[in-house]
Design a protein around this motif. Structure first.
Motif, mmCIF file in Angstrom:
data_model
loop_
_atom_site.group_PDB
_atom_site.id
_atom_site.type_symbol
_atom_site.label_atom_id
_atom_site.label_comp_id
_atom_site.label_asym_id
_atom_site.label_seq_id
_atom_site.Cartn_x
_atom_site.Cartn_y
_atom_site.Cartn_z
ATOM 1 N N ASP A 49 7.499 -4.288 9.441
ATOM 2 C CA ASP A 49 8.216 -5.548 9.652
ATOM 3 C C ASP A 49 8.408 -6.164 8.272
ATOM 4 N N LEU A 50 9.369 -5.617 7.526
ATOM 5 C CA LEU A 50 9.540 -5.962 6.113
ATOM 6 C C LEU A 50 10.816 -6.763 5.891
ATOM 7 N N GLU A 51 10.673 -7.985 5.435
ATOM 8 C CA GLU A 51 11.848 -8.781 5.063
ATOM 9 C C GLU A 51 12.475 -8.207 3.792
ATOM 10 N N GLN A 52 13.792 -8.306 3.716
ATOM 11 C CA GLN A 52 14.470 -7.915 2.482
ATOM 12 C C GLN A 52 14.422 -9.093 1.515
ATOM 13 N N LEU A 53 13.505 -9.027 0.564
ATOM 14 C CA LEU A 53 13.280 -10.139 -0.351
ATOM 15 C C LEU A 53 14.050 -9.937 -1.647
ATOM 16 N N SER A 54 14.155 -11.017 -2.416
ATOM 17 C CA SER A 54 14.749 -10.911 -3.744
ATOM 18 C C SER A 54 13.860 -10.015 -4.601
ATOM 19 N N PRO A 55 14.456 -9.255 -5.523
ATOM 20 C CA PRO A 55 13.629 -8.406 -6.398
ATOM 21 C C PRO A 55 12.631 -9.242 -7.194
ATOM 22 N N LEU A 56 11.461 -8.663 -7.434
ATOM 23 C CA LEU A 56 10.442 -9.305 -8.250
ATOM 24 C C LEU A 56 10.326 -8.574 -9.578
ATOM 25 N N SER A 57 9.927 -9.293 -10.597
ATOM 26 C CA SER A 57 9.683 -8.688 -11.900
ATOM 27 C C SER A 57 8.254 -8.155 -11.914
ATOM 28 N N LEU A 58 8.106 -6.830 -11.776
ATOM 29 C CA LEU A 58 6.794 -6.210 -11.619
ATOM 30 C C LEU A 58 6.647 -4.991 -12.516
ATOM 31 N N ASP A 59 5.418 -4.629 -12.784
ATOM 32 C CA ASP A 59 5.120 -3.332 -13.376
ATOM 33 C C ASP A 59 5.079 -2.343 -12.211
ATOM 34 N N ARG A 60 6.115 -1.545 -12.088
ATOM 35 C CA ARG A 60 6.285 -0.700 -10.903
ATOM 36 C C ARG A 60 5.093 0.240 -10.694
ATOM 37 N N GLU A 61 4.632 0.874 -11.766
ATOM 38 C CA GLU A 61 3.541 1.842 -11.619
ATOM 39 C C GLU A 61 2.256 1.162 -11.145
ATOM 40 N N LYS A 62 1.932 0.018 -11.730
ATOM 41 C CA LYS A 62 0.680 -0.650 -11.391
ATOM 42 C C LYS A 62 0.713 -1.233 -9.970
ATOM 43 N N ILE A 63 1.816 -1.855 -9.609
ATOM 44 C CA ILE A 63 1.915 -2.421 -8.257
ATOM 45 C C ILE A 63 1.967 -1.308 -7.220
ATOM 46 N N ALA A 64 2.676 -0.224 -7.511
ATOM 47 C CA ALA A 64 2.725 0.901 -6.570
ATOM 48 C C ALA A 64 1.328 1.494 -6.397
ATOM 49 N N PHE A 65 0.568 1.578 -7.472
ATOM 50 C CA PHE A 65 -0.802 2.089 -7.357
ATOM 51 C C PHE A 65 -1.637 1.172 -6.468
ATOM 52 N N ALA A 66 -1.540 -0.152 -6.709
ATOM 53 C CA ALA A 66 -2.333 -1.115 -5.940
ATOM 54 C C ALA A 66 -1.998 -1.039 -4.453
ATOM 55 N N ILE A 67 -0.708 -1.070 -4.126
ATOM 56 C CA ILE A 67 -0.298 -1.003 -2.719
ATOM 57 C C ILE A 67 -0.661 0.348 -2.122
ATOM 58 N N GLY A 68 -0.539 1.411 -2.929
ATOM 59 C CA GLY A 68 -0.890 2.741 -2.451
ATOM 60 C C GLY A 68 -2.354 2.856 -2.052
ATOM 61 N N GLN A 69 -3.232 2.197 -2.802
ATOM 62 C CA GLN A 69 -4.651 2.222 -2.455
ATOM 63 C C GLN A 69 -4.899 1.522 -1.122
ATOM 64 N N VAL A 70 -4.201 0.412 -0.903
ATOM 65 C CA VAL A 70 -4.337 -0.319 0.365
ATOM 66 C C VAL A 70 -3.842 0.549 1.522
ATOM 67 N N ILE A 71 -2.720 1.218 1.318
ATOM 68 C CA ILE A 71 -2.152 2.086 2.357
ATOM 69 C C ILE A 71 -3.103 3.240 2.672
ATOM 70 N N ASP A 72 -3.592 3.910 1.631
ATOM 71 C CA ASP A 72 -4.493 5.049 1.842
ATOM 72 C C ASP A 72 -5.742 4.636 2.623
ATOM 73 N N ASN A 73 -6.330 3.498 2.260
ATOM 74 C CA ASN A 73 -7.539 3.049 2.945
ATOM 75 C C ASN A 73 -7.264 2.690 4.404
ATOM 76 N N ALA A 74 -6.089 2.119 4.664
ATOM 77 C CA ALA A 74 -5.755 1.747 6.047
ATOM 78 C C ALA A 74 -5.729 2.976 6.948
ATOM 79 N N PHE A 75 -5.153 4.077 6.457
ATOM 80 C CA PHE A 75 -5.106 5.301 7.254
ATOM 81 C C PHE A 75 -6.448 6.035 7.226
ATOM 82 N N LYS A 76 -7.096 6.019 6.081
ATOM 83 C CA LYS A 76 -8.370 6.729 5.925
ATOM 84 C C LYS A 76 -9.415 6.228 6.911
ATOM 85 N N PHE A 77 -9.468 4.892 7.098
ATOM 86 C CA PHE A 77 -10.482 4.311 7.966
ATOM 87 C C PHE A 77 -9.964 4.010 9.371
#
Length: 374
Positions: free
Chosen positions: A249-277
Motif C-alpha cells: 500500500d505505497l503512495e506515490q510520493l515526491s522523490p527524496l534526496s537520499l543516498d540510494r545504497e545506504k537507504i536501500a540497505f537499511a530498508i532491505g534489512q527490515v524486509i529480510d527480517n520481516a520474512f525471516k521471522f
C-alpha cells in the motif's frame, strides 16, 4: 548551496531541548540560543517523548515541574543515553536539590533568573563536554568491539569450515561413495555450507566498505516505491518463504534526496527480517505514507515476534535474536545496527514494536526536508 552541502549544514546544527513549565522561560532560552535548533517541552513526559525521537545534543531542564520533575527526568535521560549532557536550571539553592542532581550525574547548573551570557557559555561548554564524553566512550568500546568481532568471526566460520574439512578428509580417504545416497546428501550439505561461507565473506566486504565510507552521503533523487518493490522481489528471505505474501500500500510520493545504497540497505534489512521471522505462511504488509513533516514506511509481519526484553538490544552491534537459544543464527548481527545508522544520517528514525506470537511492526521515518521538487 547545493543539496548535499545544504543537507550537511542542517545535520551539523546542534539541537538543544529546553524543558520548563513556564513558556516565558522557554522562549527566552530559544531567543538566546540563536544558531542552534531549539526544541521546547513543558514537562518531563513531553521531554522524554522528544528525546526518544533522537537528535538532541544538550538538554536544559528546570527542577520543579509537573508530572516528572527535573531530577527524575535527569535520571531517566542518563539511563537512556549516558553521554547526554544535561544542564539543570533552578532558582532554588537548597543543598539537597544540588546533591540529588549531582548524584543523578548533572553536568552543569544555571541559576534563575537566567543570565543570557551565562546561558550561552554553559551550552557551548556542554557541547564540548558531550564531544569529549562520546570520544572517550568510543575509545573504551573500540577494544571491546574488536575482541567481540574477532570472536564472532571465529565462531561463524568454524562450523562450515569444519564440516567442509571433514567431508574432504573422508573423500580423500575413499570413505565417500558417489553412488551412495548418504554421500550425495552430504555433498549437498557441503555445497550449502560453501554458499554460506561465500555469503559471510560478501557481508564482510559490504560492512568494510561502509566502515571506510563513514558518514559520507552520496545524495540523489530517489523514489521509495521504486526501491521497496525490487528489494522485496530480490530478498533471499522472502524467496525462502513462498507461503508468505507481500502486501503493498505505497503512495506515490515526491522523490527524496537520499543516498540510494545506504537507504536501500537499511530498508532491505527490515524486509529480510520481516520474512525471516515470519512463519511458513502469512502476510508481510508494506505501507508508505507522507504527512506534513515526514515520509513514513511501515513494515508489519505476522511472525513469531520479539520478546519485550530483547527490543532495546536489537540495534546493538553483533546482537542477534536467538529465540531457540541454539547459537546458530546466520550473519554477524550488524544489519540492523547499520540500518539505524544510515537512517539517522538522513535525519530519520527507525523504531520497532513487537510482541511474541503476534508479529512485529517496524516504522522508518524520513524527513521531508530532503524532498526534491520535480
Amino acid at each position: 548551496m547545493d543539496v548535499v552541502a545544504k543537507f550537511q549544514a542542517e545535520r551539523d546544527v546542534k539541537t538543544i531541548l529546553v524543558v520548563d513549565d513556564e513558556a516565558v522561560i522557554r522562549d527566552l532560552c530559544a531567543r538566546a540560543l540563536k544558531g542552534y535548533r531549539v526544541l521546547q517541552a513543558a514537562d518531563g513526559e513531553e521531554a522524554l517523548r522528544l528525546f526518544e525521537k533522537g537528535g538532541v545534543d544538550v538538554i536544559l531542564t528546570d527542577v520543579m515541574m509537573p508530572k516528572i520533575n527535573g531530577i527524575e527526568l535527569l535520571r531517566r535521560l542518563k539511563d537512556l543515553e549516558p553521554t547526554i549532557v544535561v544542564i539543570v536550571m533552578t532558582g532554588y539553592a537548597e543543598k539537597e536539590i544540588i546533591l540529588n542532581a549531582l548524584k543523578a550525574d548533572a553536568d552543569d547548573f544555571i541559576t534563575k533568573p537566567l543570565n543570557i551570557l551565562q546561558l550561552k557559555t554553559a551550552v557551548d561548554k556542554a557541547l564540548d563536554k558531550k564531544a569529549l564524553k562520546e570520544e572517550l566512550a568510543n575509545l573504551k568500546s573500540m577494544d571491546r568491539l574488536k575482541s567481540n568481532f574477532l570472536s564472532l568471526i571465529s565462531h561463524k566460520f568454524r562450523t562450515p569450515i569444519t564440516a567442509i574439512s571433514l567431508f574432504l578428509q573422508n573423500l580423500a580417504s575413499g570413505v565417500c561413495d558417489p553412488d551412495d545416497p548418504d554421500s550425495r546428501e552430504n555433498l549437498k550439505l557441503i555445497c550449502g555450507q560453501s554458499r554460506y561461507l561465500e555469503n559471510l565473506v560478501a557481508e564482510l566486504l559490504v560492512f568494510s566498505r561502509f566502515l571506510a565510507a563513514g558518514e559520507e552521503l552520496h545524495l540523489e533523487p530517489c523514489s521509495l516505491p521504486e526501491i521497496i518493490r525490487p528489494l522485496v522481489a530480490s530478498s533471499k528471505e522472502a524467496t525462502a518463504k513462498p507461503g508468505v505474501v507481500a502486501s503493498f500500500d505505497l503512495e506515490q510520493l515526491s522523490p527524496l534526496s537520499l543516498d540510494r545504497e545506504k537507504i536501500a540497505f537499511a530498508i532491505g534489512q527490515v524486509i529480510d527480517n520481516a520474512f525471516k521471522f515470519s512463519r511458513e505462511t502469512g502476510t508481510v504488509s508494506f505501507s508508505l505514507r507522507e504527512d506534513n513533516v515526514a515520509c513514513r514506511l511501515t513494515v508489519e509481519d505476522e511472525g513469531i515476534g520479539i520478546p519485550k526484553e530483547e527490543l532495546p538490544k536489537i540495534f546493538e552491534k553483533f546482537y542477534q535474536v536467538d529465540l531457540e537459544g541454539a547459537g546458530q543464527i546466520r550473519g554477524f548481527g550488524l544489519g540492523l545496527f547499520y540500518a539505524r545508522e544510515f537512517v539517522k544520517l538522513h535525519g530519520g528514525t527507525i523504531t520497532v514494536e513487537s510482541e511474541p506470537e503476534k508479529g512485529t511492526r517496524v516504522t522508518v521515518l524520513l524527513p521531508l526536508h530532503s524532498s526534491i521538487t520535480p
